[in-house]
Design a protein around this motif. Structure first.
Motif, mmCIF file in Angstrom:
data_model
loop_
_atom_site.group_PDB
_atom_site.id
_atom_site.type_symbol
_atom_site.label_atom_id
_atom_site.label_comp_id
_atom_site.label_asym_id
_atom_site.label_seq_id
_atom_site.Cartn_x
_atom_site.Cartn_y
_atom_site.Cartn_z
ATOM 1 N N GLY A 95 0.813 -1.207 0.000
ATOM 2 C CA GLY A 95 0.000 0.000 0.000
ATOM 3 C C GLY A 95 0.847 1.258 0.000
ATOM 4 O O GLY A 95 0.568 2.222 -0.728
ATOM 5 N N GLY A 96 1.900 1.269 0.811
ATOM 6 C CA GLY A 96 2.794 2.429 0.841
ATOM 7 C C GLY A 96 3.516 2.625 -0.482
ATOM 8 O O GLY A 96 3.681 3.759 -0.961
ATOM 9 N N LEU A 97 3.952 1.520 -1.094
ATOM 10 C CA LEU A 97 4.624 1.607 -2.392
ATOM 11 C C LEU A 97 3.681 2.171 -3.450
ATOM 12 O O LEU A 97 4.072 3.034 -4.253
ATOM 13 C CB LEU A 97 5.119 0.221 -2.807
ATOM 14 C CG LEU A 97 5.734 0.094 -4.201
ATOM 15 C CD1 LEU A 97 6.986 0.954 -4.319
ATOM 16 C CD2 LEU A 97 6.056 -1.371 -4.518
ATOM 17 N N LEU A 98 2.424 1.705 -3.441
ATOM 18 C CA LEU A 98 1.461 2.189 -4.433
ATOM 19 C C LEU A 98 1.120 3.657 -4.216
ATOM 20 O O LEU A 98 0.929 4.405 -5.192
ATOM 21 C CB LEU A 98 0.200 1.333 -4.392
ATOM 22 C CG LEU A 98 0.331 -0.061 -5.013
ATOM 23 C CD1 LEU A 98 -0.954 -0.854 -4.811
ATOM 24 C CD2 LEU A 98 0.667 0.025 -6.492
ATOM 25 N N ARG A 103 0.863 5.770 -9.521
ATOM 26 C CA ARG A 103 0.559 6.469 -10.779
ATOM 27 C C ARG A 103 1.677 6.280 -11.801
ATOM 28 O O ARG A 103 1.426 6.204 -13.001
ATOM 29 C CB ARG A 103 0.323 7.954 -10.492
ATOM 30 C CG ARG A 103 -0.995 8.209 -9.768
ATOM 31 C CD ARG A 103 -1.196 9.659 -9.378
ATOM 32 N NE ARG A 103 -2.503 9.841 -8.778
ATOM 33 C CZ ARG A 103 -2.797 9.533 -7.522
ATOM 34 N NH1 ARG A 103 -1.852 9.029 -6.732
ATOM 35 N NH2 ARG A 103 -4.017 9.716 -7.045
ATOM 36 N N GLU A 104 2.901 6.184 -11.302
ATOM 37 C CA GLU A 104 4.033 5.918 -12.204
ATOM 38 C C GLU A 104 3.901 4.524 -12.822
ATOM 39 O O GLU A 104 4.142 4.342 -14.022
ATOM 40 C CB GLU A 104 5.336 6.023 -11.411
ATOM 41 C CG GLU A 104 6.575 5.589 -12.166
ATOM 42 C CD GLU A 104 7.789 5.436 -11.254
ATOM 43 O OE1 GLU A 104 8.746 4.749 -11.663
ATOM 44 O OE2 GLU A 104 7.769 5.987 -10.126
ATOM 45 N N LYS A 112 -6.012 4.380 -8.527
ATOM 46 C CA LYS A 112 -7.015 4.990 -7.654
ATOM 47 C C LYS A 112 -6.537 5.006 -6.205
ATOM 48 O O LYS A 112 -6.336 6.057 -5.614
ATOM 49 C CB LYS A 112 -8.347 4.241 -7.777
ATOM 50 C CG LYS A 112 -8.976 4.308 -9.169
ATOM 51 C CD LYS A 112 -10.289 3.555 -9.233
ATOM 52 C CE LYS A 112 -10.957 3.709 -10.594
ATOM 53 N NZ LYS A 112 -10.130 3.229 -11.722
ATOM 54 N N ASP A 113 -6.359 3.831 -5.635
ATOM 55 C CA ASP A 113 -5.901 3.707 -4.253
ATOM 56 C C ASP A 113 -5.366 2.289 -4.088
ATOM 57 O O ASP A 113 -5.571 1.439 -4.962
ATOM 58 C CB ASP A 113 -7.040 3.988 -3.260
ATOM 59 C CG ASP A 113 -8.218 3.053 -3.442
ATOM 60 O OD1 ASP A 113 -8.098 1.871 -3.061
ATOM 61 O OD2 ASP A 113 -9.261 3.496 -3.983
ATOM 62 N N PHE A 121 -1.999 -3.834 -10.098
ATOM 63 C CA PHE A 121 -0.574 -3.890 -9.776
ATOM 64 C C PHE A 121 -0.056 -5.321 -9.892
ATOM 65 O O PHE A 121 1.075 -5.547 -10.329
ATOM 66 C CB PHE A 121 -0.339 -3.338 -8.371
ATOM 67 C CG PHE A 121 1.115 -3.246 -7.986
ATOM 68 C CD1 PHE A 121 2.033 -2.637 -8.823
ATOM 69 C CD2 PHE A 121 1.559 -3.766 -6.780
ATOM 70 C CE1 PHE A 121 3.386 -2.552 -8.472
ATOM 71 C CE2 PHE A 121 2.895 -3.684 -6.418
ATOM 72 C CZ PHE A 121 3.809 -3.071 -7.262
ATOM 73 N N GLN A 122 -0.892 -6.301 -9.514
ATOM 74 C CA GLN A 122 -0.480 -7.698 -9.663
ATOM 75 C C GLN A 122 -0.249 -8.014 -11.147
ATOM 76 O O GLN A 122 0.753 -8.658 -11.497
ATOM 77 C CB GLN A 122 -1.539 -8.635 -9.068
ATOM 78 C CG GLN A 122 -1.060 -10.055 -8.787
ATOM 79 C CD GLN A 122 -0.920 -10.900 -10.036
ATOM 80 O OE1 GLN A 122 -1.663 -10.736 -11.006
ATOM 81 N NE2 GLN A 122 0.036 -11.825 -10.017
ATOM 82 N N GLU A 123 -1.130 -7.565 -12.005
ATOM 83 C CA GLU A 123 -0.962 -7.788 -13.441
ATOM 84 C C GLU A 123 0.280 -7.056 -13.957
ATOM 85 O O GLU A 123 1.010 -7.574 -14.808
ATOM 86 C CB GLU A 123 -2.207 -7.327 -14.185
ATOM 87 C CG GLU A 123 -3.447 -8.170 -13.881
ATOM 88 C CD GLU A 123 -4.703 -7.626 -14.548
ATOM 89 O OE1 GLU A 123 -4.580 -6.621 -15.295
ATOM 90 O OE2 GLU A 123 -5.790 -8.180 -14.328
#
Length: 724
Positions: A95-98, A103-104, A112-113, A121-123
């Protein structure tokens, strides 16, 4: 059992569960308040409110079931037992990494969140391995003496469909385990432990500085043995402080660990020593469990092992005479001379170099010898970082052994992530272990379903405070929904992250996430970096996201997965005969999996003739060889793992064909006892025959191969009757 909806539950229903009049009054009042004030809430939202406000470990579990099933009465399949909290999602590792880079990675319009964007992100982790794995290795602070020239070099010859990972890199994973830095200080506690029988004493601790010093000393002593470079060195010990020190020292010094479970018979030990060509072995004089003393060194001697270094189970001295040339632990450390406190410079090896040999039973009798490279430990650590959210301050307990992949996994998953390992040197089945979890302030507890079942049936966790647990991890075998609802209730409904993979994977390929709703006994996602396929009856992958049951296959590019076998043809075992997807040869795994209508995955056991007994994979042929020689009246046997109707781990069933057909009418209990005795003596004392059934003959193919899958289907459909 039929449960009422929440609004139909009465006070007398609650009292019928053994709850006192005044307590039942308050419980019903609180329930009515939740129903009234959360009338528009979804069933999952209402369940979370109930689990937080009403339920606690001291209430009868039947009341927990009444609340859970009442809440989800008309919900359908896969009701979530836990939901991620949007308020704290950004505090998780992923979560912190995202939040920093989502967005990058995914684009301004797509991100979104952390919760909404986790699946994307898994894909991304599969389609962009270069960016994803460089990011994760940086988050893990992995130390390279020579950095990789790229992350993945794809194979073009067809010989190695999995490709080459981190080509050109040199590293030593033990060095990353022992380093201090931003994740932890040298005075942080790295290991907490307790010996069985010392349950009223304070928990023992070892700081990172102390661990590092002990590993260095052991590595210096190994050098004094004058073994060849990259020698195979076995460990046959319980999972305790000494075995962890030895494991790290072998890796740090550039040698190769040979992992052997401490429950194995001399024959099984000998097989693994011969396959690996081990030059030495570390073992204990004995294993102490309550009043029992198990002669572990004697087993090693009977296995005709090479040079043995023998650690005392208690005290400072070995309790028996040793073979000529074998060494006690004290004498071994004495070979390090005056090197105590002197840094041992890690031996850096290529990323693809072998660091550990583990064994997984196949279907041909001999165990598969699976080399872990320097990349496999990074896979273990990354899985823990991404899916179990391991980080500095965590205390990780996971009853296991270095002979199974979860032993090395625990070492790397905790230490590389800056967490503390919690080791209980004794049985994990009783109240003493439950007390250790409390006293060691465990925050992440790993289990296998059979342990959970024992805890529940014996009520051995009662009275102990497990409130510090943040999450559970579960691996080894298929789990049961009610048993895991009970497990969650012990820790105020913290999530269970199911974790399924294999020794040859270095971790998991399907698991859960703290950024997704978790349903009982189910997996919510493919592991980061992995892509899953369920094969239909025609042998080809089902359409993406389609529900169905079939053999599970993997996209070939799996970070940390095996690319060789010591005693087998890796391509033939994992790739030959598999379908392709977008030009890539898929990787065989061998488990039957279901993808549900709501996107969860559920395990349905093995698709081949390897079964899973108590978290230990074993080939049918291994068991049949033992059973066929138990009684002269037996013509042949077939060993089958059968899932019970209510779900849970496979049960071992032996189908018997007698030389004299009239013997089919005899009582099978005596034969069952004989099978158990021989299997436990010759293979593993943890294996247990659940049932014996008789047949006039075994079903076979045209080429005379036993069709165990047909037997498994019949037993699953008809139950464990004495005759088929």
């Amino acid at each position: 059992m039929a449960y009422k909806s929440l609004d139909s539950i009465t006070r007398s229903d609650i009292e019928a569960l053994g709850i006192s009049d005044d307590v039942s009054y308050k419980l019903l009042r609180d329930l009515e308040d939740i129903i009234l004030n959360h009338g528009s809430a979804t069933p999952p939202e209402r369940w979370i409110e109930i689990s937080r406000r009403i339920l606690h470990p001291d209430l009868p579990f039947a009341f927990h079931q009444m609340m859970y099933y009442g809440c989800y009465k008309d919900f359908g399949s896969d009701p979530p037992a836990w939901l991620p909290d949007p308020k704290v999602a950004s505090l998780t590792n992923v979560g912190g990494l995202l939040e920093r880079r989502g967005r990058e990675f995914l684009g301004d319009d797509s991100y979104k969140d952390p919760i909404s964007s986790f699946s994307s992100f898994q894909e991304f982790s599969v389609s962009n391995p270069e960016v994803y794995w460089r990011t994760i290795l940086d988050e893990l602070n992995i130390l390279f003496s020579v950095p990789p020239k790229c992350v993945l070099e794809k194979d073009t010859s067809g010989d190695n469909p999995g490709g080459s990972w981190l080509p050109g890199a040199y590293l030593n994973p033990a060095r990353s385990c022992l380093s201090s830095g931003s994740k932890r200080r040298s005075d942080d506690v790295a290991i907490r432990w307790r010996n069985e029988g010392s349950d009223d004493l304070p928990v023992n601790t070892m700081t990172l500085l102390e661990l590092r010093s002990q590993v260095w000393l052991t590595a210096h002593a190994l050098n004094a043995l004058d073994l060849e470079e990259e020698s195979a060195i076995a460990i046959d010990m319980p999972m305790n402080v000494e075995s962890v020190i030895i494991f790290l020292a072998i890796v740090l010094s550039g040698h190769v660990v040979v992992s052997i479970a401490d429950s194995f018979s001399p024959r099984e030990i000998s097989t693994r020593l011969k396959i690996s060509k081990a030059k030495a072995i570390f073992t204990q004089d004995e294993i102490i469990r309550g009043d029992k003393r198990i002669p572990l060194y004697r087993r090693v001697v009977d296995a005709e092992a090479p040079l043995a270094i023998v650690i005392p189970a208690r005290g400072s001295f070995v309790r028996m005479n040793l073979r000529e040339n074998d060494l006690s632990w004290n004498d071994f450390l004495g070979k390090a001379g005056n090197m105590r406190g002197v840094e041992y410079i890690a031996v850096e090896k290529p990323a693809g170099a072998c660091t550990n040999i583990l064994f997984s039973s196949g279907t041909t009798g001999d165990p598969k010898a699976i080399p872990w490279t320097n990349i496999s430990p990074l896979k273990s650590a990354a899985d823990a970082w991404c899916h179990l959210d391991a980080h500095q301050g965590d205390v990780v307990a996971w009853p296991t052994n270095l002979g199974w992949m979860m032993g090395p996994w625990l070492v790397y998953a905790s230490l590389i992530n800056g967490a503390c390992m919690a080791l209980y040197n004794g049985s994990p089945l009783g109240p003493a272990f439950a007390k250790f979890v409390q006293d060691a302030e465990v925050t992440m507890l790993g289990v296998i379903p059979s342990i959970v079942r024992t805890w529940q049936n014996s009520n051995s966790t009662s009275g102990y405070d497990w409130s510090r647990i943040r999450c559970f991890g579960s691996t080894g075998e298929a789990s049961n929904e009610d048993e895991y609802l009970w497990l969650m209730s012990r820790a105020h409904y913290k999530p269970v992250i199911e974790y399924c993979g294999g020794t040859e994977i270095g971790g998991s390929f399907v698991t859960g996430s703290l950024l997704q709703p978790q349903s009982l006994a189910a997996f919510s996602t493919a592991t980061m970096g992995c892509k899953l396929f369920i094969l239909g009856e025609d042998g080809n992958p089902l359409p993406r996201d389609a529900e169905g049951v079939g053999e599970l296959a993997l996209y070939p590019h799996v970070f940390g997965a095996s690319s060789t076998l010591l005693n087998g043809n890796h391509y033939n075992v994992y790739f030959k005969g598999m379908p392709t997807f977008q030009g890539q040869n898929l990787r065989r795994h061998g488990d039957l999996f279901e993808r549900t209508s709501k996107g969860y995955y559920r395990a349905h056991g093995r698709a081949d003739d390897t079964m899973n007994l108590g978290g230990i994979k074993v080939g049918s042929i291994e068991i049949e060889r033992v059973c066929n020689s138990v009684d002269d009246s037996v013509l042949e046997t077939a060993a089958i793992g059968v899932p019970p109707p209510s779900g849970g781990p496979e049960q071992l069933v032996i189908a018997v064909v007698f030389k004299n057909p009239e013997l089919r009418n005899n009582d099978m209990n005596l034969l069952k006892k004989s099978f158990n005795s021989e299997i436990q003596k010759k293979l593993n004392p943890l294996f247990k025959v659940s049932s014996v059934v008789t047949l006039p003959s075994l079903p076979r193919t045209a080429t005379n191969k036993v069709m165990r899958r047909v037997l498994r289907q019949q037993l699953t459909q008809t139950g464990l009757k004495s005759k088929l």
